[in-house]
Enzyme design. Structure first.
Site, mmCIF file in Angstrom:
data_model
loop_
_atom_site.group_PDB
_atom_site.id
_atom_site.type_symbol
_atom_site.label_atom_id
_atom_site.label_comp_id
_atom_site.label_asym_id
_atom_site.label_seq_id
_atom_site.Cartn_x
_atom_site.Cartn_y
_atom_site.Cartn_z
ATOM 1 N N GLU A 183 0.637 -1.139 0.060
ATOM 2 C CA GLU A 183 -0.032 -0.065 0.126
ATOM 3 C C GLU A 183 0.894 1.452 -0.018
ATOM 4 O O GLU A 183 0.886 2.122 0.996
ATOM 5 C CB GLU A 183 -0.926 0.011 1.324
ATOM 6 N N GLU B 236 -5.411 -8.747 0.637
ATOM 7 C CA GLU B 236 -5.791 -8.465 1.830
ATOM 8 C C GLU B 236 -7.202 -8.285 1.483
ATOM 9 O O GLU B 236 -7.714 -7.455 0.572
ATOM 10 C CB GLU B 236 -5.483 -7.304 2.341
HETATM 11 O O1 IFM Z 1 -4.468 -3.455 9.163
HETATM 12 C C1 IFM Z 1 -4.348 -3.141 7.895
HETATM 13 C C2 IFM Z 1 -3.196 -3.441 7.141
HETATM 14 O O2 IFM Z 1 -1.818 -3.310 7.858
HETATM 15 C C3 IFM Z 1 -2.878 -2.975 5.765
HETATM 16 N N1 IFM Z 1 -4.256 -2.931 5.028
HETATM 17 C C4 IFM Z 1 -5.497 -2.358 5.573
HETATM 18 C C5 IFM Z 1 -5.524 -3.297 7.103
HETATM 19 C C6 IFM Z 1 -6.803 -2.718 7.657
HETATM 20 O O3 IFM Z 1 -6.815 -1.511 7.983
#
Ligand code: IFM
Length: 448
Positions: free
Chosen positions: A164, A354
């Site tokens: 990210e 994710e």
């Molecule tokens: O916890 C985070 C993760 O570290 C990165 N992506 C989003 C998740 C939820 O906010």
């Protein structure tokens, strides 16, 4: 009834700072998140990563837990300050050993490791030199990544350079909500460029020094952006937000250019002289897969009175939300897959690196009936499946997260785990969603 292809990879994801704890063990250096946690008012309830889930000591139990849940692949991140306490220089082999032990356990249990090189825990010593605003970070990152390829490339075949970049750059250097807490739009753009450049250079290094049978990609947090009304103004606001969050990252990596409309917008107010000749070519090295982190959508309204260049406002549409107050819209994931496949990577496999949700779980008689999380995961898996049916190469899915953990500025209050963690006793208890996920995997990706 839904059935996923046999080759589909079923995984879970975590990151180092969010679960490991042991922030001073075996010579680990300070990270920007350690510093941020100890700066008053930055993290909810003054929570810190000092202990977190103590995964550093309990990793064997966590790997067994994954095995019991039939998890096939585990996405974790490596803590830069464990390996290079000062960011550069002499490697700390004791820190590296932790990951060797973890990977060894994973492989013994038949779980494929997928390593993220950077999930936000920059060594504080490098931040003291300007952090991601400093172009020298590009070389430091490339050296750190190359060291990992050489040391772990024989056992880790799937690599992610960055998790990210928008969050690293915007929340870290733009609005300051995350470490290191710097606020400034030009600072944001500069940091983003250096993160992207460090990605490209470390992909090139991977081709030279990484495992020949290995794969490397990058993970972006992306969302589908919709206009709040059919008006031209709102459509343009949606386009600007899409440029800000999605295209500013996708275009350089896949097309070797920044999006022209956003460049024109930013250049009205900011100096982008940190973009040097050859940078975009370096950023756009071919990658083996794209990681997508998907949680929610954006509905944008024009906000012409706003002082910032983006001039948009987020509209709450009334959809149900998670405990993060993020609107739940699985169709947004399908729309995103279609769009990414069409505009960016029809040939590059996609992993959902994710997806998951925070809810306020209740422990009743030792059980956690998190039906809302289960539904969330199920609906988003259905969206992935629909994408596959449309011919999109969605190759795997990693639930965020294996464990309840340190949710950055929200501290431990927001729980994303499919496994509950009691932060006093550190006891792990699989929630209903984890048991459902196990069933799906055992049924070779079949579910109603
Ligand atoms: O916890 C985070 C993760 O570290 C990165 N992506 C989003 C998740 C939820 O906010």
């Amino acid at each position: 009834m839904i059935r996923f292809p046999e080759s589909f990879v079923w995984g879970t994801a975590t990151s180092a700072f969010q679960i490991e704890g042991a922030t001073k063990a075996d010579g680990r250096g300070e990270s920007i998140w350690d510093r941020f946690c100890y700066t008053e008012g930055k993290v909810k309830n003054g929570d810190t990563g000092d202990i977190a889930c103590d995964h550093f000591h309990l990793y064997q139990e966590d790997v067994r837990l994954m095995r019991d849940l039939h998890i096939q692949s585990y996405r974790f991140s490596i803590s830069w300050p464990r390996i290079f306490p000062q960011g550069t220089g002499q490697a700390n082999l004791k820190g590296l050993d932790f990951y060797k032990r973890l990977i060894d356990q994973l492989l013994k249990q038949g779980i494929e490791p997928m390593a993220t090189i950077y999930h936000w825990d920059l060594p504080q010593a490098l931040e003291d030199q300007g952090g991601w605003q400093n172009r020298e970070m590009v070389d430091h990152f490339e050296q750190y990544a190359s060291f990992l390829y050489e040391e772990l490339g024989d056992v880790v075949k799937k690599w992610i350079t960055h998790n990210e970049p928008w969050v690293v750059a915007y929340l870290g250097y733009g609005n300051g909500e995350f470490a290191p807490g710097i606020k400034g739009f030009e600072e944001y753009l500069r940091a983003a460029h250096h993160v992207l450049l460090s990605h490209g250079k470390s992909v090139s290094a991977f081709r030279e020094k990484g495992p020949k049978d290995g794969q490397i990609g990058i993970t972006f947090n992306l969302n589908s952006t919709y206009a709040g009304s059919p008006s031209r103004e709102d459509q343009e606001a949606a386009r600007r937000y899409d440029g800000f969050l999605n295209r500013w990252y996708l275009d350089p990596v896949f097309k070797g250019e920044y999006p022209k409309d956003m460049l024109d917008l930013y250049l009205q107010k900011y100096n982008l002289d940190f973009v040097q000749d050859g940078d975009l070519k370096a950023i756009s090295q071919p990658i083996d897969f794209l990681g997508i982190n998907y949680y929610s959508i954006m509905t944008a309204l024009d906000e012409s009175q706003a002082e910032d260049v983006l001039k948009f406002q987020a509209l709450k549409t009334g959809r149900p939300t998670t405990a993060m107050d993020w609107e739940i819209e699985p169709n947004g994931l399908f729309d995103l897959l279609v769009r990414i496949n069409k505009e960016y990577c029809s040939k590059t496999p996609i992993f959902i690196t994710e997806n998951g949700a925070a809810f306020e779980d209740q422990v009743v008689n030792g059980e956690i009936m998190d039906d809302d999380r289960l539904d969330y995961i199920k609906q988003h898996l259905q969206a992935c499946h629909k994408g596959i049916e449309h011919g999109i190469n969605v190759s795997g899915y990693y639930v965020w997260s294996l464990l309840d953990n340190f949710e950055w500025a929200s501290g431990y209050e927001k729980r994303f785990g499919i496994v509950h963690v009691d932060f006093d006793s550190l006891k792990r208890t699989p929630k209903k969603s984890a048991l459902w996920y196990k069933e799906v995997i055992s049924n070779q990706g079949c579910f109603e």
